[in-house]
Design an enzyme around this catalytic site. Structure first.
Site, PDB file in Angstrom:
ATOM      1  N   LYS A 181      45.310  39.124  35.756  1.00 21.73           N
ATOM      2  CA  LYS A 181      46.635  39.236  36.382  1.00 21.73           C
ATOM      3  C   LYS A 181      47.827  39.302  35.430  1.00 21.73           C
ATOM      4  O   LYS A 181      47.436  39.333  34.096  1.00 21.73           O
ATOM      5  CB  LYS A 181      46.814  37.810  37.276  1.00 21.73           C
ATOM      6  CG  LYS A 181      45.585  37.565  38.084  1.00 21.73           C
ATOM      7  CD  LYS A 181      45.657  38.760  39.205  1.00 21.73           C
ATOM      8  CE  LYS A 181      45.106  38.256  40.609  1.00 21.73           C
ATOM      9  NZ  LYS A 181      43.396  38.558  40.473  1.00 21.73           N
TER      10      LYS A 181
HETATM   11  C1  LIG Z   1      42.623  37.857  41.770  1.00 17.73           C
HETATM   12  C2  LIG Z   1      42.738  37.391  43.194  1.00 17.73           C
HETATM   13  C3  LIG Z   1      42.126  36.408  43.697  1.00 17.73           C
HETATM   14  C4  LIG Z   1      41.035  35.487  43.092  1.00 17.73           C
HETATM   15  O1  LIG Z   1      41.774  34.875  41.860  1.00 17.73           O
HETATM   16  P1  LIG Z   1      40.705  33.903  41.021  1.00 17.73           P
HETATM   17  O2  LIG Z   1      42.030  33.050  40.182  1.00 17.73           O
HETATM   18  O3  LIG Z   1      39.833  34.755  40.188  1.00 17.73           O
HETATM   19  O4  LIG Z   1      40.056  32.895  41.969  1.00 17.73           O
HETATM   20  C5  LIG Z   1      42.231  36.071  44.923  1.00 17.73           C
HETATM   21  N1  LIG Z   1      42.949  36.768  46.028  1.00 17.73           N
HETATM   22  C6  LIG Z   1      43.533  38.016  45.344  1.00 17.73           C
HETATM   23  C7  LIG Z   1      44.386  38.840  46.394  1.00 17.73           C
HETATM   24  C8  LIG Z   1      43.456  38.359  44.187  1.00 17.73           C
HETATM   25  O5  LIG Z   1      44.006  39.503  43.460  1.00 17.73           O
END
Ligand SMILES: *Cc1c(COP(=O)(O)O)cnc(C)c1O
Length: 373
Positions: A181
């Site tokens: 992210k």
């Molecule tokens: C990355 C992501 C998640 C999961 O995030 P984590 O922190 O790895 O649990 C959930 N929903 C969306 C839309 C994502 O892009």
């Protein structure tokens, strides 16, 4: 090989971790966690921020707060990460998939109402690529039907909708600080609680169902088990790392935006020729440059582009297998009718490398894409 992603470090992470180490408080809810909460609340305007181990954990907390009963239904897109659905399946609820809009690839707000049944409890929106869903329409619809709204804002920290930060619009929102992210902690996340009646309960659920936080504030004289819950809070080392990232968030977003804009301008001609479709940004959505993607005309041409880029030393990747096509999606969820846009987009979308430090090599990516189209 130019990788698809490379985690960005600001340079202050280790200094803050050393400070946390020096303070001698390593469990959660210490000074760095408190500073992260203050930052998130100030930036997003949410009611209350609570760090979690991941966005997945924050979504699981949202599912607990909804008090879902087996068979309750939760409306969401199929074009999303598995955790959006899994968090609610864990509570015995049934995800009901609605198609996405062809322009933003977000939940199609015009198709939600037809998917509502007497068992529907909530709408989960996913702000894909950090671009806001049509929240005015969705919030009005939810209010009319007495439904809760949860934002999967995993990709959306720093984005806004009609000037309102994403994550502050639903009853609760889940953020991700996974290393893919914009703002990262390796693994990490946060629950943003906006419904005032959920605020205290969320705090308890995050601390194993205990009133530990109230006890330490002197609000209750016993620390005891008062509700369902689990261990959702990260330790201080994670919070220390994350605070360093928060403090650079504006610069990170600005640098990503420059990379995003460069791609966008570079492929304008290819779009005019019908070779690709570029991302669509509604004027009322300010995004955070989380992702740059191209839509190819079909699966064959996307596969050819992936292979061509690989041969030229560029790693580009597709995104979700729609959840209604996945084995667990077919077992635990259902689609509200056909999902033609979801099916088509999942075969046509390609994400390009976008990370801080890519700047000197971005032209190589652009040239490679142009050469392969
Ligand atoms: C990355 C992501 C998640 C999961 O995030 P984590 O922190 O790895 O649990 C959930 N929903 C969306 C839309 C994502 O892009």
């Amino acid at each position: 090989m130019i990788p698809f992603n490379k985690p960005h470090m600001t340079g202050r992470e280790l200094a803050y971790i050393a400070q946390a180490h020096g303070l001698g408080h390593l469990a959660g809810n210490g000074e760095f966690t408190r500073r992260c909460h203050v930052w998130l609340e100030a930036q997003t305007g949410c009611g209350r921020a609570l760090l979690t181990h991941s966005c997945t954990a924050a979504l699981e907390m949202a599912a607990l707060l909804l008090d879902l009963q087996p068979g309750d239904e939760v409306i969401m897109p199929s074009y999303t990460f598995v955790s959006t659905a899994n968090a609610f399946v864990l509570r015995g609820a049934v995800p009901v998939f609605v198609d996405i809009r062809a322009d933003t690839l977000n939940l199609d707000e015009t198709q939600i109402e037809a998917a509502i049944t007497p068992r529907t409890r909530a709408i989960v929106v996913v702000h894909y690529a950090g671009v806001g869903c049509e929240m005015d329409a969705i919030l009005a619809l939810a209010q009319r039907h007495g439904l809760r709204v949860i934002e999967d804002a995993a990709q959306a920290l720093g984005s806004s909708y009609r000037g309102r930060p994403l994550g502050s619009l639903g009853d609760a929102a889940a953020l991700s600080f996974h290393e893919t992210k914009n703002i990262i902690a390796g693994e990490g996340g946060a629950l943003l609680v906006n419904a005032p009646e959920w605020s205290e309960r969320a705090e308890v659920m995050r601390e194993k169902g205990t009133n530990r936080a109230q006890f330490f504030r002197g609000q209750v004289d016993k620390y005891t088990w008062v509700d369902v819950g689990s261990s959702f809070l990260p330790g201080e080392l994670i919070a220390a790392f994350l605070l360093a990232q928060f403090e650079e968030a504006q610069a990170i977003t600005a640098a990503r935006m420059a990379l995003w804009q460069r791609y966008h301008e570079a492929f304008a001609e290819q779009e005019r020729q019908g070779l690709v479709r570029r991302p669509v940004l509604p004027a009322h959505c300010e995004h955070n440059a989380h992702m740059y993607y191209l839509l190819l005309p079909d699966l064959a041409r996307r596969s050819a582009l992936i292979e061509g880029l690989k041969a030229r030393g560029v790693q580009a990747v597709f995104h979700y297998v729609p959840l209604h096509r996945a084995p667990a999606g077919q077992r635990f969820a259902r689609a509200a009718g056909a999902l033609p846009v979801t099916d088509a987009v999942s075969e046509r979308l390609l994400r390009l490398p976008l990370w801080l430090g890519l700047e000197p090599e971005q032209d190589r990516v652009i040239e490679a894409v142009r050469a392969c189209l």
